[in-house]
Write a protein that holds these residues in place. Structure first.
Motif, PDB file in Angstrom:
ATOM      1  N   ARG A 153       0.842  -1.197   0.000  1.00  0.00           N
ATOM      2  CA  ARG A 153       0.000   0.000   0.000  1.00  0.00           C
ATOM      3  C   ARG A 153       0.878   1.248   0.000  1.00  0.00           C
ATOM      4  O   ARG A 153       1.778   1.384   0.809  1.00  0.00           O
ATOM      5  CB  ARG A 153      -0.887  -0.020   1.232  1.00  0.00           C
ATOM      6  CG  ARG A 153      -1.922   1.024   1.247  1.00  0.00           C
ATOM      7  CD  ARG A 153      -2.777   0.914   2.485  1.00  0.00           C
ATOM      8  NE  ARG A 153      -3.942   1.732   2.268  1.00  0.00           N
ATOM      9  CZ  ARG A 153      -5.127   1.471   2.750  1.00  0.00           C
ATOM     10  NH1 ARG A 153      -5.314   0.420   3.479  1.00  0.00           N
ATOM     11  NH2 ARG A 153      -6.134   2.264   2.503  1.00  0.00           N
ATOM     12  N   THR A 154       0.586   2.177  -0.905  1.00  0.00           N
ATOM     13  CA  THR A 154       1.339   3.428  -0.990  1.00  0.00           C
ATOM     14  C   THR A 154       0.472   4.644  -0.694  1.00  0.00           C
ATOM     15  O   THR A 154       0.985   5.741  -0.558  1.00  0.00           O
ATOM     16  CB  THR A 154       1.970   3.610  -2.384  1.00  0.00           C
ATOM     17  OG1 THR A 154       0.933   3.580  -3.365  1.00  0.00           O
ATOM     18  CG2 THR A 154       2.979   2.516  -2.670  1.00  0.00           C
ATOM     19  N   GLY A 155      -0.831   4.458  -0.629  1.00  0.00           N
ATOM     20  CA  GLY A 155      -1.770   5.546  -0.365  1.00  0.00           C
ATOM     21  C   GLY A 155      -3.061   4.956   0.140  1.00  0.00           C
ATOM     22  O   GLY A 155      -3.162   3.749   0.363  1.00  0.00           O
ATOM     23  N   GLN A 156      -4.070   5.797   0.300  1.00  0.00           N
ATOM     24  CA  GLN A 156      -5.333   5.310   0.848  1.00  0.00           C
ATOM     25  C   GLN A 156      -5.936   4.190  -0.008  1.00  0.00           C
ATOM     26  O   GLN A 156      -6.462   3.230   0.526  1.00  0.00           O
ATOM     27  CB  GLN A 156      -6.328   6.449   0.998  1.00  0.00           C
ATOM     28  CG  GLN A 156      -7.564   6.022   1.743  1.00  0.00           C
ATOM     29  CD  GLN A 156      -8.347   7.184   2.274  1.00  0.00           C
ATOM     30  OE1 GLN A 156      -7.874   8.308   2.308  1.00  0.00           O
ATOM     31  NE2 GLN A 156      -9.561   6.928   2.700  1.00  0.00           N
ATOM     32  N   ALA A 157      -5.876   4.307  -1.301  1.00  0.00           N
ATOM     33  CA  ALA A 157      -6.384   3.256  -2.184  1.00  0.00           C
ATOM     34  C   ALA A 157      -5.391   3.001  -3.317  1.00  0.00           C
ATOM     35  O   ALA A 157      -5.790   2.649  -4.426  1.00  0.00           O
ATOM     36  CB  ALA A 157      -7.741   3.644  -2.736  1.00  0.00           C
ATOM     37  N   GLN A 158      -4.106   3.176  -3.050  1.00  0.00           N
ATOM     38  CA  GLN A 158      -3.083   3.003  -4.073  1.00  0.00           C
ATOM     39  C   GLN A 158      -2.089   1.932  -3.635  1.00  0.00           C
ATOM     40  O   GLN A 158      -1.675   1.893  -2.478  1.00  0.00           O
ATOM     41  CB  GLN A 158      -2.345   4.318  -4.312  1.00  0.00           C
ATOM     42  CG  GLN A 158      -3.247   5.421  -4.814  1.00  0.00           C
ATOM     43  CD  GLN A 158      -2.537   6.766  -4.841  1.00  0.00           C
ATOM     44  OE1 GLN A 158      -1.549   6.974  -4.176  1.00  0.00           O
ATOM     45  NE2 GLN A 158      -3.081   7.680  -5.645  1.00  0.00           N
ATOM     46  N   TYR A 159      -1.722   1.103  -4.604  1.00  0.00           N
ATOM     47  CA  TYR A 159      -0.801   0.003  -4.349  1.00  0.00           C
ATOM     48  C   TYR A 159       0.222  -0.056  -5.472  1.00  0.00           C
ATOM     49  O   TYR A 159       0.000   0.463  -6.553  1.00  0.00           O
ATOM     50  CB  TYR A 159      -1.562  -1.327  -4.304  1.00  0.00           C
ATOM     51  CG  TYR A 159      -2.567  -1.413  -3.191  1.00  0.00           C
ATOM     52  CD1 TYR A 159      -2.206  -1.945  -1.964  1.00  0.00           C
ATOM     53  CD2 TYR A 159      -3.876  -0.965  -3.351  1.00  0.00           C
ATOM     54  CE1 TYR A 159      -3.124  -2.041  -0.926  1.00  0.00           C
ATOM     55  CE2 TYR A 159      -4.794  -1.048  -2.327  1.00  0.00           C
ATOM     56  CZ  TYR A 159      -4.406  -1.590  -1.116  1.00  0.00           C
ATOM     57  OH  TYR A 159      -5.317  -1.683  -0.093  1.00  0.00           O
ATOM     58  N   ARG A 160       1.316  -0.747  -5.184  1.00  0.00           N
ATOM     59  CA  ARG A 160       2.304  -1.046  -6.211  1.00  0.00           C
ATOM     60  C   ARG A 160       2.855  -2.432  -5.901  1.00  0.00           C
ATOM     61  O   ARG A 160       2.749  -2.919  -4.779  1.00  0.00           O
ATOM     62  CB  ARG A 160       3.407   0.006  -6.257  1.00  0.00           C
ATOM     63  CG  ARG A 160       4.289   0.050  -5.058  1.00  0.00           C
ATOM     64  CD  ARG A 160       5.513   0.952  -5.285  1.00  0.00           C
ATOM     65  NE  ARG A 160       6.250   1.143  -4.061  1.00  0.00           N
ATOM     66  CZ  ARG A 160       7.010   0.218  -3.483  1.00  0.00           C
ATOM     67  NH1 ARG A 160       7.143  -0.969  -3.999  1.00  0.00           N
ATOM     68  NH2 ARG A 160       7.653   0.486  -2.354  1.00  0.00           N
ATOM     69  N   PRO A 161       3.473  -3.083  -6.897  1.00  0.00           N
ATOM     70  CA  PRO A 161       4.033  -4.423  -6.648  1.00  0.00           C
ATOM     71  C   PRO A 161       5.182  -4.376  -5.644  1.00  0.00           C
ATOM     72  O   PRO A 161       5.932  -3.404  -5.578  1.00  0.00           O
ATOM     73  CB  PRO A 161       4.539  -4.861  -8.021  1.00  0.00           C
ATOM     74  CG  PRO A 161       3.873  -3.967  -8.998  1.00  0.00           C
ATOM     75  CD  PRO A 161       3.564  -2.688  -8.291  1.00  0.00           C
ATOM     76  N   LEU A 162       5.308  -5.447  -4.872  1.00  0.00           N
ATOM     77  CA  LEU A 162       6.412  -5.574  -3.923  1.00  0.00           C
ATOM     78  C   LEU A 162       7.717  -5.852  -4.664  1.00  0.00           C
ATOM     79  O   LEU A 162       7.732  -6.618  -5.628  1.00  0.00           O
ATOM     80  CB  LEU A 162       6.166  -6.745  -2.966  1.00  0.00           C
ATOM     81  CG  LEU A 162       5.132  -6.555  -1.871  1.00  0.00           C
ATOM     82  CD1 LEU A 162       4.752  -7.897  -1.269  1.00  0.00           C
ATOM     83  CD2 LEU A 162       5.663  -5.632  -0.798  1.00  0.00           C
TER      84      LEU A 162
END
Length: 174
Positions: free
Chosen positions: A93-102
């Motif tokens: 998780r990078t933001g409230q509803a934002q993600y990026r691959p590990l």
């Protein structure tokens, strides 16, 4: 007879319980973190969020270790479930509803962090009958059933093998 019972209770009413166990590691830091959580900015606008926030700030002043354990158990269990979901999807998780691959390093660190939190849940749950309760005074809780939910989380963690594609060598037998 009643006077004997009352006097027996009065002599045991010291602030410390017999066999009181020291608080497990990180319990206070989890407790502080969960009490200070501000949510998603609904405080002051949404009555439920405002009430929850005020409740947690009042709760923060408690010195009752059992109350702390129960509050941390509830919150930490939920956090581990969310962390396992994200970890299983290979995202962070990078933001409230934002993600990026590990990344490969994050994958290892995240796995270790989830393992540590599950170990903490095991330690905290061993003090408390978190999942089973009965109003029957003759009921003896089965600790193995109370800890079964922690075992399920451990199984989920062991079952996640989707290391980032760039680092499949993590899973290769050595």
């Amino acid at each position: 007879m009643l006077a004997l019972l009352l006097s027996g209770c009065a002599t045991r009413s010291s602030g410390k319980r017999d066999g009181e166990v020291a608080l497990p590691p990180r319990l206070d830091s989890y407790f502080e973190e969960y009490c200070d959580y501000t949510g998603n900015m609904g405080i002051g606008f949404d009555p439920d969020h405002t009430w929850d926030y005020e409740f947690r700030h009042r709760l923060k002043s408690t010195t009752d270790p059992e109350l702390k354990r129960l509050f941390v158990l509830q919150s930490l269990y939920r956090d581990v479930q969310f962390a396992l979901r994200d970890f299983g999807a290979g995202k962070i998780r990078t933001g409230q509803a934002q993600y990026r691959p590990l990344t490969p390093d994050e994958w290892i660190k995240t796995r270790q962090d989830i393992q540590r939190r599950i170990d903490d849940l095991t330690a905290y749950a061993s003090f408390t009958n978190f999942t089973s309760s009965s109003f029957d005074p003759m009921y003896t809780p089965d600790l193995s059933l109370d800890l079964a939910w922690v075992g399920e989380l451990m199984q989920q963690l062991r079952g996640i093998t989707n290391a980032p594609a760039a680092n499949k060598s993590l899973l290769a037998p050595r």
